[in-house]
Structure formats: structure tokens, C-alpha cells
Motif scaffolding. Sequence first.
Motif, short mmCIF file in Angstrom:
data_model
loop_
_atom_site.label_atom_id
_atom_site.label_comp_id
_atom_site.label_asym_id
_atom_site.label_seq_id
_atom_site.Cartn_x
_atom_site.Cartn_y
_atom_site.Cartn_z
N GLY A 17 -20.98 29.15 -2.63
CA GLY A 17 -21.07 29.73 -3.87
C GLY A 17 -22.28 30.64 -4.33
O GLY A 17 -22.43 31.60 -4.89
N ILE A 18 -23.39 30.03 -4.01
CA ILE A 18 -24.54 30.79 -4.16
C ILE A 18 -24.75 32.11 -3.34
O ILE A 18 -25.23 33.22 -3.96
CB ILE A 18 -26.19 29.92 -3.72
N LEU A 19 -24.14 32.05 -2.29
CA LEU A 19 -24.37 33.07 -1.34
C LEU A 19 -23.33 34.49 -1.89
O LEU A 19 -23.52 35.48 -2.00
CB LEU A 19 -23.91 32.81 -0.02
N VAL A 20 -22.36 33.86 -2.48
CA VAL A 20 -21.19 34.68 -2.91
C VAL A 20 -21.75 35.46 -4.28
O VAL A 20 -21.54 36.68 -4.43
CB VAL A 20 -19.95 34.18 -3.14
N ALA A 21 -22.60 34.47 -5.12
CA ALA A 21 -23.14 35.25 -6.29
C ALA A 21 -24.02 36.30 -5.80
O ALA A 21 -24.51 37.38 -6.52
CB ALA A 21 -23.97 33.98 -7.17
N ILE A 22 -25.06 36.00 -4.86
CA ILE A 22 -26.34 36.83 -4.40
C ILE A 22 -25.28 37.98 -4.02
O ILE A 22 -25.70 39.21 -4.06
CB ILE A 22 -27.09 36.09 -3.24
N GLY A 23 -24.42 37.87 -2.96
CA GLY A 23 -23.58 38.99 -2.31
C GLY A 23 -22.96 40.20 -3.29
O GLY A 23 -22.75 41.09 -3.05
N TRP A 24 -22.55 39.53 -4.29
CA TRP A 24 -22.04 40.17 -5.52
C TRP A 24 -23.01 41.21 -6.24
O TRP A 24 -22.81 42.49 -6.35
CB TRP A 24 -21.45 39.25 -6.56
N ARG A 25 -24.02 40.56 -6.50
CA ARG A 25 -25.31 41.27 -7.01
C ARG A 25 -25.68 42.42 -5.86
O ARG A 25 -25.96 43.54 -6.47
CB ARG A 25 -26.38 40.43 -7.20
N LEU A 26 -25.52 42.21 -4.83
CA LEU A 26 -26.03 43.11 -3.66
C LEU A 26 -25.13 44.25 -3.63
O LEU A 26 -25.51 45.53 -3.63
CB LEU A 26 -26.28 42.27 -2.53
N ALA A 27 -23.68 44.05 -3.99
CA ALA A 27 -22.76 45.16 -3.96
C ALA A 27 -22.96 45.99 -5.03
O ALA A 27 -22.83 47.21 -5.10
CB ALA A 27 -21.40 44.53 -3.89
N VAL A 28 -23.10 45.36 -6.28
CA VAL A 28 -23.25 45.98 -7.46
C VAL A 28 -24.68 46.80 -7.20
O VAL A 28 -24.50 48.15 -7.78
CB VAL A 28 -23.39 45.01 -8.61
N LYS A 29 -25.69 46.51 -6.63
CA LYS A 29 -26.73 47.22 -6.72
C LYS A 29 -26.71 48.22 -5.19
O LYS A 29 -27.68 49.02 -5.08
CB LYS A 29 -28.19 46.39 -6.19
N ARG A 30 -25.59 48.36 -4.69
CA ARG A 30 -25.45 49.18 -3.69
C ARG A 30 -25.97 48.95 -2.42
O ARG A 30 -26.19 50.03 -1.73
CB ARG A 30 -25.21 50.71 -3.98
N ASN A 31 -26.38 47.86 -2.09
CA ASN A 31 -27.30 47.39 -1.08
C ASN A 31 -26.09 46.88 -0.12
O ASN A 31 -25.94 45.50 0.09
CB ASN A 31 -28.30 46.37 -1.38
N LEU A 32 -25.30 47.60 0.63
CA LEU A 32 -24.05 47.32 1.11
C LEU A 32 -24.29 46.52 2.45
O LEU A 32 -23.46 45.65 2.83
CB LEU A 32 -23.12 48.21 1.20
N ASP A 33 -25.34 46.87 3.23
CA ASP A 33 -25.48 46.15 4.48
C ASP A 33 -25.86 44.70 4.32
O ASP A 33 -25.19 43.78 4.73
CB ASP A 33 -26.66 46.81 5.15
#
Length: 151
Positions: A17-33
Amino acid sequence: MYNVLPAISTSFILISGILVAIGWRLAVKRNLDAHKKVMIAGAVAALIFFIVYVSRTIFVGNTEWGGPEDLKTYYMIFLFFHITLATVAAVFGITTLTLAFRNSFEKHRKIGRITAVIWLCTAFTGALVYTLLYIMYPGGHTKPVLDILFG
Ligand code: HEM
């Protein structure tokens, strides 16, 4: 030893759950790798949860409600709700990953948002089930899953 398994599997739900929350934030910030790596790690954590959970169900059984009788029905409804959410999260998760690997990013983005929300709700309700079953009240007997659901 057997009582350690639910704690381990619940930790993996929380980590995913924590990784998905962090991953979502990264996608919004366009840090796609980084988004890709963190989401794959989240999916692996969920898979580890599933493997531990299924092994325990097969080899040990699941734990019955050990709290007050009058709360049992509410607990069972909540448990069904959580299991349903988890099943939907798994289907959406596999769909979201497949869309990403097929480079269908427009659909991936739309479905990914729904997936992430359901996934987070699954992790949260999973942690609550664990708290109710093992922390607030002593866990009941351990029986195979079919006996618990229908016995
Ligand atoms: C189950 C795992 C995953 C989930 C839940 C997920 C979720 C999301 C979400 C919610 C967004 C949109 C963010 C926003 O704008 O609000 C997004 C975008 C994106 N994701 Fe994922 N993702 C996952 C795995 C992956 C993987 C494995 C890859 C790469 C292979 C990937 C590549 C991308 C890309 C490139 C975008 C940007 C799409 C665009 O804006 O057109 N994602 N993802």
C-alpha cells in the motif's frame, strides 16, 4: 510460529500500500522511471502477501473470530467486504500492469487511478481485519477456510 505468518503477510499488504501511494505520487510528478520501479515493487509485495496467505490457508487454516459473539456478524460482513475489495484490486492491478507493458498509457493512467484507490482501501481494511482479529481480541481457533465461511 504459525501465529507469525499473519503478521508477516499483513506487513506485506501495508508495504505494498505504501509503495502504491509513493508510486502514484511519482507518476503525478512525471518521474516515470521511478514510478515503474516502485509500482513493480508494490505488485511483488502484494504477490508475497498472497503466497504467504494461500500457503497458510492450505497448511494451517484460517483463524476464527475470537471476540464477543455479538460483534461476530459485523466482523464477518467487514471480512467479506475486505476479501471482495482484495479480489477487485488484484484484477485491476493485473489489468493496469498489462496496459503499462503494452504501452497503452492513456488507458493505464485512467484505470491506474481507480486501481491505486482500491489497492489503498484493500491495504487499509486488511490492516483493520488483522487488528480486529489478533490485536483487539485474541484470535479464535484455526480452521480450514471453507469451515470458517460455511461451517
Ligand atoms: C499496478 C501497478 C501500477 C499502478 C497502480 C499505476 C498507476 C498509475 C497512475 C495512477 C498513473 C496516473 C497518475 C496521475 O496522473 O494521476 C500512472 C501513470 C503512468 N504509469 Fe503507471 N501504474 C502502475 C504500474 C506501471 C508500470 C509497471 C509502468 C511502466 C511499465 C507504468 C508507467 C506509467 C506511465 C508511463 C504513466 C504516465 C501515463 C500518461 O500520463 O500518459 N505504470 N500509473
